[in-house]
Design a protein around this motif. Structure first.
Motif, PDB file in Angstrom:
ATOM      1  N   TYR A  17     -78.141 102.065 -33.379  1.00 11.46           N
ATOM      2  CA  TYR A  17     -78.080 102.760 -32.094  1.00 11.46           C
ATOM      3  C   TYR A  17     -79.428 102.832 -31.385  1.00 11.46           C
ATOM      4  N   ASN A  80     -68.569 109.517 -21.969  1.00 10.84           N
ATOM      5  CA  ASN A  80     -67.329 108.914 -22.442  1.00 10.84           C
ATOM      6  C   ASN A  80     -67.448 107.414 -22.693  1.00 10.84           C
ATOM      7  N   ASN A  81     -68.541 106.820 -22.257  1.00 13.26           N
ATOM      8  CA  ASN A  81     -68.802 105.412 -22.531  1.00 13.26           C
ATOM      9  C   ASN A  81     -69.648 105.327 -23.789  1.00 13.26           C
ATOM     10  N   SER A  82     -69.070 104.844 -24.869  1.00 15.82           N
ATOM     11  CA  SER A  82     -69.754 104.854 -26.166  1.00 15.82           C
ATOM     12  C   SER A  82     -71.010 103.997 -26.183  1.00 15.82           C
ATOM     13  N   ASN A  83     -71.172 103.109 -25.180  1.00 21.76           N
ATOM     14  CA  ASN A  83     -72.358 102.259 -25.127  1.00 21.76           C
ATOM     15  C   ASN A  83     -73.357 102.681 -24.052  1.00 21.76           C
ATOM     16  N   ALA A  87     -74.956 108.167 -24.687  1.00 21.78           N
ATOM     17  CA  ALA A  87     -74.085 108.198 -25.864  1.00 21.78           C
ATOM     18  C   ALA A  87     -74.771 107.579 -27.081  1.00 21.78           C
ATOM     19  N   CYS A  88     -75.454 106.455 -26.895  1.00 23.50           N
ATOM     20  CA  CYS A  88     -76.139 105.813 -28.025  1.00 23.50           C
ATOM     21  C   CYS A  88     -77.261 106.698 -28.564  1.00 23.50           C
ATOM     22  N   HIS A  91     -75.636 109.420 -30.555  1.00 25.01           N
ATOM     23  CA  HIS A  91     -75.172 108.944 -31.863  1.00 25.01           C
ATOM     24  C   HIS A  91     -76.343 108.827 -32.843  1.00 25.01           C
TER      25      HIS A  91
END
Length: 319
Positions: A17, A80-83, A87-88, A91
């Motif tokens: 990540y 909501n966009n995991s990328n 979000a990264c 994570h």
């Protein structure tokens, strides 16, 4: 060294990540700055960026149009966009928080600070000030994170798992970028020269490339440089070489796990050896797209095998 699967997975995804965040920040910055040189519409430029590091279907369902504000929100700040970068970063921070007692305090301070800074931002903070400075700050912070890890982490399993994740992610991201370059070049949607320079700059390879190739800027030379250069840190070949070395460094007490990681290292070495056999004719042939797809599949296989061997239970993992 005894290491629980949960710890191994957290370390692996910290590497992935942090690398993904840095790669995406580099690419967004470069795409942002070549808009003035392009010959296509703004919508096409932004949609190309979504295709490279996002999901076009998910984006259009949520935002509809490819405007600057919508794209920057989606790839930078959308939870909501995991990328997305936010979000990264979240994570990586969550995985680091789960194993704070096993990691140097400096790493938590850097990653937590980046997340707290980024989560308070809005799109107007990017566009009203300087997008270049915004994304450079993210890159510089992640470089600081990597520098701290390099300086203070013992070269034990923890270090090797982080590095394995980092270099697997680096190889996969570059392969995706090269596929996008070949696709756009074939469709001639951009002037080839600024497009090719943007790819080199996105991986900080422009100066290194020009030192070797002077004023020669063509697709085959750039792809050969980014795929086969053995000493440029962001080439595909260097990434698989470093991935192999990281996997070789992992020493587990369980003989079955040691055998499994040995096989993973051999797979990385096999990919590296196959790359070494490539030449300019292979790059110029019509098989390049097939080669890039096969290499990406190798990355996927290695990621799946790492998951199966070291962390088969995913319910306890935040990633």
């Amino acid at each position: 060294m005894v290491m629980m699967g949960r710890t191994a997975e957290a370390l692996f995804w910290i590497g992935r990540y942090t690398e993904r965040t840095e790669n995406h920040a580099r690419l967004i910055d470069v795409y942002y700055h070549i808009r003035e040189e392009k010959e296509t519409s703004s919508d096409q430029s932004w949609s190309r960026l979504i295709d490279t590091i996002g999901d076009r279907t998910a984006f259009t369902e949520q935002y509809g149009s490819f405007t600057e504000q919508h794209v920057l929100q989606y790839i930078t700040l959308d939870k909501n966009n995991s990328n997305s970068l936010l979000a990264c970063t979240n994570h990586a921070r969550s995985n680091l928080r789960n194993i704070r007692e096993k990691m140097p305090a400096e790493l938590w301070d850097i990653m937590n600070g980046l997340y707290l800074w980024l989560k308070e931002k809005e799109v107007r903070d990017i566009t009203n000030d300087s997008p270049h400075l915004f994304y450079r700050f993210i890159r510089d912070t992640l470089s600081m994170f990597q520098g701290a890890a390099t300086s203070v982490m013992p070269r034990q399993n923890e270090w090797h798992f982080v590095e394995a994740g980092r270099y697997l992610e680096r190889a996969e991201n570059l392969l995706r970028l090269l596929q996008s370059l070949c696709h756009d070049y074939a469709r001639e949607e951009l002037s080839s020269y600024p497009l090719m320079l943007s790819v080199l700059k996105s991986v900080s390879g422009y100066e290194s490339y020009r030192r070797e190739h002077a004023d020669t800027v063509n697709l085959s030379s750039i792809i050969k440089f980014l795929m086969l250069h053995e000493t440029f840190p962001r080439s595909v070949s260097f990434s698989f070489q470093s991935l192999e070395r990281s996997l070789q460094g992992i020493q587990m007490e369980d003989p079955d796990l040691n055998l499994a990681v040995h096989r993973l290292a051999k797979l990385a070495g096999k990919v590296k050896a196959n790359l070494a056999c490539m030449d300019e004719e292979d790059i110029l042939s019509g098989k390049l797209e097939m080669t890039l797809s096969a290499l990406r599949e190798s990355c996927n296989v290695m990621g799946l095998r790492m998951s199966k061997v070291f962390f088969p239970s995913r319910e306890e993992v935040i990633a």
